[in-house]
Scaffold this motif. Structure first.
Motif, PDB file in Angstrom:
ATOM      1  N   ALA A  22      28.557  49.959  28.357  1.00 21.56           N
ATOM      2  CA  ALA A  22      29.934  50.299  27.977  1.00 21.56           C
ATOM      3  C   ALA A  22      30.213  51.732  28.428  1.00 21.56           C
ATOM      4  O   ALA A  22      29.373  52.618  28.229  1.00 21.56           O
ATOM      5  CB  ALA A  22      30.104  50.187  26.465  1.00 21.56           C
ATOM      6  N   ASP A  23      31.384  51.950  29.032  1.00 20.51           N
ATOM      7  CA  ASP A  23      31.769  53.324  29.389  1.00 20.51           C
ATOM      8  C   ASP A  23      32.063  54.077  28.094  1.00 20.51           C
ATOM      9  O   ASP A  23      32.706  53.530  27.192  1.00 20.51           O
ATOM     10  CB  ASP A  23      33.045  53.302  30.254  1.00 20.51           C
ATOM     11  CG  ASP A  23      32.819  52.546  31.556  1.00 20.51           C
ATOM     12  OD1 ASP A  23      31.663  52.457  31.993  1.00 20.51           O
ATOM     13  OD2 ASP A  23      33.811  52.009  32.108  1.00 20.51           O
ATOM     14  N   LEU A  24      31.612  55.329  28.031  1.00 19.74           N
ATOM     15  CA  LEU A  24      31.801  56.095  26.793  1.00 19.74           C
ATOM     16  C   LEU A  24      32.913  57.141  26.960  1.00 19.74           C
ATOM     17  O   LEU A  24      32.923  57.901  27.930  1.00 19.74           O
ATOM     18  CB  LEU A  24      30.491  56.796  26.408  1.00 19.74           C
ATOM     19  CG  LEU A  24      30.564  57.725  25.199  1.00 19.74           C
ATOM     20  CD1 LEU A  24      30.925  56.955  23.927  1.00 19.74           C
ATOM     21  CD2 LEU A  24      29.236  58.468  25.016  1.00 19.74           C
ATOM     22  N   TYR A  25      33.832  57.182  26.006  1.00 15.33           N
ATOM     23  CA  TYR A  25      34.893  58.214  25.942  1.00 15.33           C
ATOM     24  C   TYR A  25      34.745  58.864  24.576  1.00 15.33           C
ATOM     25  O   TYR A  25      34.789  58.182  23.552  1.00 15.33           O
ATOM     26  CB  TYR A  25      36.274  57.578  26.108  1.00 15.33           C
ATOM     27  CG  TYR A  25      36.426  56.898  27.445  1.00 15.33           C
ATOM     28  CD1 TYR A  25      36.931  57.573  28.545  1.00 15.33           C
ATOM     29  CD2 TYR A  25      36.014  55.570  27.617  1.00 15.33           C
ATOM     30  CE1 TYR A  25      37.029  56.947  29.786  1.00 15.33           C
ATOM     31  CE2 TYR A  25      36.102  54.948  28.851  1.00 15.33           C
ATOM     32  CZ  TYR A  25      36.609  55.639  29.922  1.00 15.33           C
ATOM     33  OH  TYR A  25      36.707  55.022  31.153  1.00 15.33           O
ATOM     34  N   ILE A  92      33.201  37.749  14.381  1.00 11.22           N
ATOM     35  CA  ILE A  92      32.048  38.099  15.224  1.00 11.22           C
ATOM     36  C   ILE A  92      31.707  39.584  15.043  1.00 11.22           C
ATOM     37  O   ILE A  92      30.553  39.968  14.855  1.00 11.22           O
ATOM     38  CB  ILE A  92      32.348  37.794  16.716  1.00 11.22           C
ATOM     39  CG1 ILE A  92      32.555  36.288  16.929  1.00 11.22           C
ATOM     40  CG2 ILE A  92      31.258  38.341  17.636  1.00 11.22           C
ATOM     41  CD1 ILE A  92      33.056  35.901  18.316  1.00 11.22           C
ATOM     42  N   CYS A  93      32.739  40.425  15.077  1.00 11.76           N
ATOM     43  CA  CYS A  93      32.500  41.872  14.970  1.00 11.76           C
ATOM     44  C   CYS A  93      31.995  42.250  13.582  1.00 11.76           C
ATOM     45  O   CYS A  93      31.121  43.115  13.446  1.00 11.76           O
ATOM     46  CB  CYS A  93      33.771  42.644  15.311  1.00 11.76           C
ATOM     47  SG  CYS A  93      34.194  42.421  17.046  1.00 11.76           S
ATOM     48  N   ALA A  94      32.506  41.578  12.552  1.00 18.88           N
ATOM     49  CA  ALA A  94      32.031  41.873  11.189  1.00 18.88           C
ATOM     50  C   ALA A  94      30.541  41.566  11.081  1.00 18.88           C
ATOM     51  O   ALA A  94      29.781  42.334  10.481  1.00 18.88           O
ATOM     52  CB  ALA A  94      32.829  41.067  10.161  1.00 18.88           C
ATOM     53  N   ILE A 181      27.319  43.902  18.632  1.00 15.20           N
ATOM     54  CA  ILE A 181      28.567  43.190  18.970  1.00 15.20           C
ATOM     55  C   ILE A 181      28.484  42.667  20.403  1.00 15.20           C
ATOM     56  O   ILE A 181      28.826  41.510  20.680  1.00 15.20           O
ATOM     57  CB  ILE A 181      29.803  44.090  18.766  1.00 15.20           C
ATOM     58  CG1 ILE A 181      29.981  44.418  17.279  1.00 15.20           C
ATOM     59  CG2 ILE A 181      31.069  43.411  19.314  1.00 15.20           C
ATOM     60  CD1 ILE A 181      31.073  45.424  16.967  1.00 15.20           C
ATOM     61  N   LEU A 182      28.009  43.502  21.321  1.00 19.20           N
ATOM     62  CA  LEU A 182      27.940  43.066  22.725  1.00 19.20           C
ATOM     63  C   LEU A 182      26.962  41.898  22.877  1.00 19.20           C
ATOM     64  O   LEU A 182      27.210  40.963  23.644  1.00 19.20           O
ATOM     65  CB  LEU A 182      27.565  44.233  23.640  1.00 19.20           C
ATOM     66  CG  LEU A 182      28.608  45.362  23.728  1.00 19.20           C
ATOM     67  CD1 LEU A 182      28.152  46.445  24.706  1.00 19.20           C
ATOM     68  CD2 LEU A 182      29.986  44.842  24.139  1.00 19.20           C
ATOM     69  N   LYS A 183      25.885  41.947  22.101  1.00 22.77           N
ATOM     70  CA  LYS A 183      24.891  40.853  22.158  1.00 22.77           C
ATOM     71  C   LYS A 183      25.540  39.551  21.646  1.00 22.77           C
ATOM     72  O   LYS A 183      25.441  38.509  22.289  1.00 22.77           O
ATOM     73  CB  LYS A 183      23.695  41.233  21.285  1.00 22.77           C
ATOM     74  CG  LYS A 183      22.489  40.328  21.428  1.00 22.77           C
ATOM     75  CD  LYS A 183      21.250  40.952  20.799  1.00 22.77           C
ATOM     76  CE  LYS A 183      21.336  40.923  19.282  1.00 22.77           C
ATOM     77  NZ  LYS A 183      20.269  41.626  18.584  1.00 22.77           N
ATOM     78  N   LEU A 184      26.227  39.629  20.507  1.00 22.40           N
ATOM     79  CA  LEU A 184      26.875  38.423  19.961  1.00 22.40           C
ATOM     80  C   LEU A 184      27.906  37.876  20.936  1.00 22.40           C
ATOM     81  O   LEU A 184      28.076  36.663  21.071  1.00 22.40           O
ATOM     82  CB  LEU A 184      27.550  38.752  18.618  1.00 22.40           C
ATOM     83  CG  LEU A 184      26.622  38.937  17.422  1.00 22.40           C
ATOM     84  CD1 LEU A 184      27.368  39.586  16.270  1.00 22.40           C
ATOM     85  CD2 LEU A 184      26.035  37.601  16.978  1.00 22.40           C
ATOM     86  N   CYS A 185      28.615  38.776  21.615  1.00 19.83           N
ATOM     87  CA  CYS A 185      29.692  38.345  22.520  1.00 19.83           C
ATOM     88  C   CYS A 185      29.162  37.834  23.856  1.00 19.83           C
ATOM     89  O   CYS A 185      29.879  37.145  24.566  1.00 19.83           O
ATOM     90  CB  CYS A 185      30.658  39.494  22.786  1.00 19.83           C
ATOM     91  SG  CYS A 185      31.820  39.669  21.460  1.00 19.83           S
TER      92      CYS A 185
END
Ligand code: BTN
Length: 259
Positions: A22-25, A92-94, A181-185
């Motif tokens: 993920a790009d970080l800001y 999913i996020c929860a 979250i990224l893993k679940l998605c």
């Protein structure tokens, strides 16, 4: 003392260590990560992280207290469910955020997407939005990580550090929830995710008070299930079973308490 406040370099490293693509800001302060996301308007997976917000937004038009010690995030990602099932992104996020917070302290999900402590105090709120073109989802996550106090009206809020009696590493927690979250998605097994959601749901099999938005009144009933769209199933005291979406109602304990 907080040895591990949110810090751009440390967060970047923690994300790399967990293989988060993920790009970080990063912002010391912003009005809201939602505003930064709107400006950025990216179509890539991105994490916007802020140490403070001056105009943090919560569910149902409320504001979100965003002082130092909390973590304020927008995770921008492509929805991993079909358009007609977008509500499921919230569930999913929860699940992902609960997995990460559970590494620090026991916690549950309060429908639709708050994470609460074992005693039912709010530790995290999640608010998902679609971007203006409707193709990226913005998962706004506010975590009470190292907050020391809360506004007087937030009587049901606590922080992870207040529960543990020590400060936690904000970078590690942020990277860990992003990774979950990224893993679940990446391979969403919705049946399994909803089972995990239900297993962690504090409202299940409890009597609840339904507070409808826009002053449309209140009703009590028994929360019996979550349906396959993440809606809350309640058998109301008048005997009618209803499926409730997150945009229309707040759920409370029967005496108006938080859970
Ligand atoms: C809720 O009402 O429980 C949801 C709160 C969501 C707060 C987060 S903090 C990061 C993101 N930016 C905001 O302005 N709100 C969300």
């Amino acid at each position: 003392m907080n040895d591990y406040p949110l810090n751009k370099a440390a967060l970047k490293k923690a994300l790399q260590d967990m293989d988060c693509k993920a790009d970080l800001y990063f912002f010391e302060e912003t009005t809201s990560t939602f505003d930064e996301a709107a400006r950025l308007n990216t179509k890539d997976t991105a994490l916007i992280a802020a140490k403070r917000q001056t105009m943090g937004r919560g569910r149902l038009g409320r504001s979100w207290q965003s002082d130092k010690g909390g973590i304020y995030l927008s995770l921008i990602l492509k929805p991993c469910v079909p358009k007609e099932k977008l509500q499921l992104m919230t569930s999913i996020c929860a699940v992902g955020v609960r997995r990460a917070i559970a590494q620090y302290t026991e916690c549950m999900i309060k429908w639709p997407n708050d994470i609460v402590s074992a005693e039912g105090k709010k530790l995290c709120g999640i608010l998902t939005r679609l971007d203006s073109q409707g193709d990226m989802i913005n998962v706004g996550i506010g975590i009470n990580a190292n907050n020391e106090d809360f506004d007087a009206e937030l009587k049901y809020a606590s922080s992870i550090s207040l529960i543990l009696g020590r400060k936690i590493n904000e970078n590690a927690l942020t990277a860990s929830l992003t990774a979950e979250i990224l893993k679940l998605c990446s391979k969403p097994d919705i049946g399994k995710i909803l089972d995990e959601y239900k297993a962690g749901l504090i409202n299940l099999n409890k009597r609840v008070r339904l507070v409808y938005s826009a002053g449309r009144g209140e009703e009590c009933g028994l929360c019996t299930d979550i349906d396959d769209m993440g809606a809350l199933i309640v058998t109301k005291d008048d005997g009618l079973a209803v499926a409730l979406g997150s945009g229309e109602v707040s759920v409370r304990g029967v005496y108006g308490e938080y859970v």
